[in-house]
Design an enzyme around this catalytic site. Structure first.
Site, PDB file in Angstrom:
ATOM      1  NE  ARG A   1      -0.208   0.407   4.838  1.00  0.00           N
ATOM      2  CZ  ARG A   1       0.598   1.182   5.476  1.00  0.00           C
ATOM      3  NH1 ARG A   1       1.108   2.350   4.575  1.00  0.00           N
ATOM      4  NH2 ARG A   1       1.332   0.953   6.560  1.00  0.00           N
TER       5      ARG A   1
ATOM      6  CB  THR B   1      -0.210   2.910   9.716  1.00  0.00           C
ATOM      7  OG1 THR B   1      -1.298   3.762  10.547  1.00  0.00           O
ATOM      8  CG2 THR B   1      -0.767   1.843   9.004  1.00  0.00           C
ATOM      9  CE1 TYR B   2      -1.199  -1.737  17.319  1.00  0.00           C
ATOM     10  CE2 TYR B   2      -2.923  -0.085  17.485  1.00  0.00           C
ATOM     11  CZ  TYR B   2      -2.466  -1.328  17.665  1.00  0.00           C
ATOM     12  OH  TYR B   2      -2.998  -2.115  18.691  1.00  0.00           O
TER      13      TYR B   2
ATOM     14  N   GLY C   1      -4.256   4.512   3.396  1.00  0.00           N
ATOM     15  CA  GLY C   1      -3.101   3.838   2.400  1.00  0.00           C
ATOM     16  C   GLY C   1      -3.705   3.051   1.575  1.00  0.00           C
TER      17      GLY C   1
ATOM     18  N   GLY D   1      -6.832   0.590   2.412  1.00  0.00           N
ATOM     19  CA  GLY D   1      -7.974   1.661   2.748  1.00  0.00           C
ATOM     20  C   GLY D   1      -7.878   2.245   3.854  1.00  0.00           C
ATOM     21  CG  PHE D   2     -10.866   4.060   6.310  1.00  0.00           C
ATOM     22  CD1 PHE D   2     -11.150   3.816   7.511  1.00  0.00           C
ATOM     23  CD2 PHE D   2     -11.557   4.475   5.162  1.00  0.00           C
ATOM     24  CE1 PHE D   2     -12.534   3.563   7.750  1.00  0.00           C
ATOM     25  CE2 PHE D   2     -13.006   4.203   5.527  1.00  0.00           C
ATOM     26  CZ  PHE D   2     -13.588   3.793   6.760  1.00  0.00           C
TER      27      PHE D   2
ATOM     28  CB  CYS E   1       1.514   8.309   9.023  1.00  0.00           C
ATOM     29  SG  CYS E   1      -0.185   7.352   9.061  1.00  0.00           S
TER      30      CYS E   1
END
Length: 224
Positions: free
Chosen positions: A78, A83-84, A147, A158-159, A176
């Site tokens: 992506r 990110t987490y 992403g 997606g998110f 990020c």
């Protein structure tokens, strides 16, 4: 335009690898024309994911610390940085054939942001965007990360929308790649927030913003 769209909702947290498999199966179905869009809504077990923009330099914990916290680490295709994902966070994976909507990735990402902005509006929370950073923000706190990836105009990833998430896990990374701002979770603003209610609202906003009805199907449909 009439679109054939489906939504699959998972009630228990999934491992990140299982989420990737589901995305791949959904991608195959959309590619084969069995659906114009498939929306996967789920929670993940704790995991840090590194995007195409890199992000290992923004990981602030060593392997032993990750094992102590029970957090996996994955590299993905992506967009974006590290990110987490974890329990209490709505992860949305829209596998959409943008040929049925609009062949414009900037438009698509803006629509994903708008889904979350409109959900937060239902809770009287004013959220928006930052020109320099993708995602959704409440003032200077990031409440959702975005992403995506796309192949032949079919989207993946997606998110991740923080609803009732353990924010201490974010302290192990620069989310990020951003150092100057912090993260937020919906339960910072709404005490006793009902997670499943937020999932329901998210599905509704997808229908409105992407102008499509999403028929609910069981997870077995994805795997067949």
């Amino acid at each position: 335009m009439s679109r054939r769209c489906f939504v699959v909702e998972f009630k228990e947290p999934l491992g990140y690898g299982d989420g990737l498999t589901l995305q791949e199966r959904a991608f195959e179905k959309v590619s084969a024309g069995e659906a114009d869009g498939i929306l996967l809504l789920l929670e993940h077990k704790p995991v840090f994911t590194v995007g195409r923009s890199g992000g290992r330099e923004n990981l602030l914990a060593d392997k032993r610390t990750l094992e102590t916290y029970g957090i996996e680490l994955y590299e993905t295709n992506r967009g974006g940085n590290i990110t987490y994902h974890g329990p209490g966070q709505i992860v949305a994976y829209p596998i959409f054939n943008l040929s049925k909507w609009k062949k414009d990735l900037q438009w698509y990402v803006s629509c994903l942001e708008e889904v979350i902005i409109q959900v937060l509006k239902d809770y009287n929370i004013k959220a928006g965007r930052k020109p320099k950073y993708r995602g959704v923000w409440v003032a200077d706190k990031k409440i959702a990360a975005i992403g995506i990836a796309a192949e032949r105009w079919i989207t993946m990833h997606g998110f991740a929308f923080n609803v009732k998430v353990d924010k201490s896990h974010f302290e192990l990374i620069n989310p990020c790649g951003i150092k100057e701002f912090s993260v937020a979770s919906l339960d910072d603003y709404v005490k006793g927030v009902d997670f499943r209610e937020v999932v329901k609202k998210t599905k509704k906003k997808f229908s409105i913003i992407f102008e499509a009805g999403f028929d609910e199907v069981a997870k077995d449909w994805i795997l067949t």
